[in-house]
Scaffold this motif. Structure first.
Motif, PDB file in Angstrom:
ATOM      1  N   GLU A  30      45.481  45.096  31.997  1.00 20.96           N
ATOM      2  CA  GLU A  30      45.586  44.053  30.978  1.00 20.96           C
ATOM      3  C   GLU A  30      45.337  42.650  31.522  1.00 20.96           C
ATOM      4  O   GLU A  30      45.025  41.741  30.766  1.00 20.96           O
ATOM      5  CB  GLU A  30      46.960  44.101  30.316  1.00 20.96           C
ATOM      6  N   GLU A  31      45.466  42.450  32.822  1.00 25.48           N
ATOM      7  CA  GLU A  31      45.341  41.105  33.382  1.00 25.48           C
ATOM      8  C   GLU A  31      43.951  40.803  33.925  1.00 25.48           C
ATOM      9  O   GLU A  31      43.660  39.657  34.256  1.00 25.48           O
ATOM     10  CB  GLU A  31      46.395  40.905  34.468  1.00 25.48           C
ATOM     11  N   ASP A  32      43.078  41.801  34.007  1.00 25.91           N
ATOM     12  CA  ASP A  32      41.727  41.605  34.544  1.00 25.91           C
ATOM     13  C   ASP A  32      40.769  41.121  33.465  1.00 25.91           C
ATOM     14  O   ASP A  32      40.915  41.446  32.285  1.00 25.91           O
ATOM     15  CB  ASP A  32      41.185  42.905  35.137  1.00 25.91           C
ATOM     16  N   PHE A  33      39.758  40.346  33.882  1.00 27.04           N
ATOM     17  CA  PHE A  33      38.700  39.886  33.003  1.00 27.04           C
ATOM     18  C   PHE A  33      37.363  40.292  33.603  1.00 27.04           C
ATOM     19  O   PHE A  33      37.215  40.345  34.823  1.00 27.04           O
ATOM     20  CB  PHE A  33      38.752  38.363  32.832  1.00 27.04           C
ATOM     21  N   THR A  34      36.379  40.574  32.735  1.00 32.91           N
ATOM     22  CA  THR A  34      35.055  40.991  33.168  1.00 32.91           C
ATOM     23  C   THR A  34      34.021  40.193  32.392  1.00 32.91           C
ATOM     24  O   THR A  34      34.159  39.988  31.186  1.00 32.91           O
ATOM     25  CB  THR A  34      34.843  42.499  32.902  1.00 32.91           C
ATOM     26  N   GLU A  35      32.970  39.754  33.089  1.00 36.02           N
ATOM     27  CA  GLU A  35      31.893  39.035  32.408  1.00 36.02           C
ATOM     28  C   GLU A  35      30.980  40.040  31.719  1.00 36.02           C
ATOM     29  O   GLU A  35      30.557  41.033  32.313  1.00 36.02           O
ATOM     30  CB  GLU A  35      31.095  38.204  33.403  1.00 36.02           C
ATOM     31  N   LEU A  36      30.685  39.774  30.452  1.00 36.09           N
ATOM     32  CA  LEU A  36      29.825  40.642  29.656  1.00 36.09           C
ATOM     33  C   LEU A  36      28.935  39.749  28.801  1.00 36.09           C
ATOM     34  O   LEU A  36      29.401  38.757  28.235  1.00 36.09           O
ATOM     35  CB  LEU A  36      30.672  41.552  28.759  1.00 36.09           C
ATOM     36  N   THR A  37      27.653  40.093  28.718  1.00 39.50           N
ATOM     37  CA  THR A  37      26.738  39.326  27.888  1.00 39.50           C
ATOM     38  C   THR A  37      26.701  39.936  26.492  1.00 39.50           C
ATOM     39  O   THR A  37      26.396  41.108  26.318  1.00 39.50           O
ATOM     40  CB  THR A  37      25.323  39.304  28.498  1.00 39.50           C
ATOM     41  N   VAL A  38      27.017  39.107  25.502  1.00 35.20           N
ATOM     42  CA  VAL A  38      27.027  39.518  24.095  1.00 35.20           C
ATOM     43  C   VAL A  38      26.223  38.482  23.319  1.00 35.20           C
ATOM     44  O   VAL A  38      26.520  37.292  23.393  1.00 35.20           O
ATOM     45  CB  VAL A  38      28.466  39.614  23.543  1.00 35.20           C
TER      46      VAL A  38
END
Length: 78
Positions: A30-38
């Motif tokens: 729950e604390e991790d973030f990931t870069e994603l192109t949308v």
């Protein structure tokens, strides 16, 4: 319904007059973030919001065909 991403990582958001629902992969931290192109724009999303294509298909079935896929949704009340 908004579905964005690609290469096996997708974000699914459904908005109504009263709430915003984000499909959740409860197996992620729950604390991790990931870069994603949308939509051509790279953004940082909570890793729990990133789901695979099978979960996307189940969400479509649940929302549009009223099946019971037993998916986890994060709900934000407006």
């Amino acid at each position: 319904m908004m579905i964005g991403g690609g290469a096996g990582e997708y974000v699914v958001t459904v908005e109504s007059d009263v709430e915003i629902r984000n499909l959740i992969d409860s197996g992620q931290d729950e604390e991790d973030f990931t870069e994603l192109t949308v939509g051509g724009q790279a953004c940082e999303y909570p890793t729990t919001y990133l789901v695979n294509l099978e979960m996307v298909k189940m969400a479509i079935m649940e929302i549009f065909f009223e099946t019971s896929a037993q998916l986890n949704w994060g709900i934000i009340v407006k």
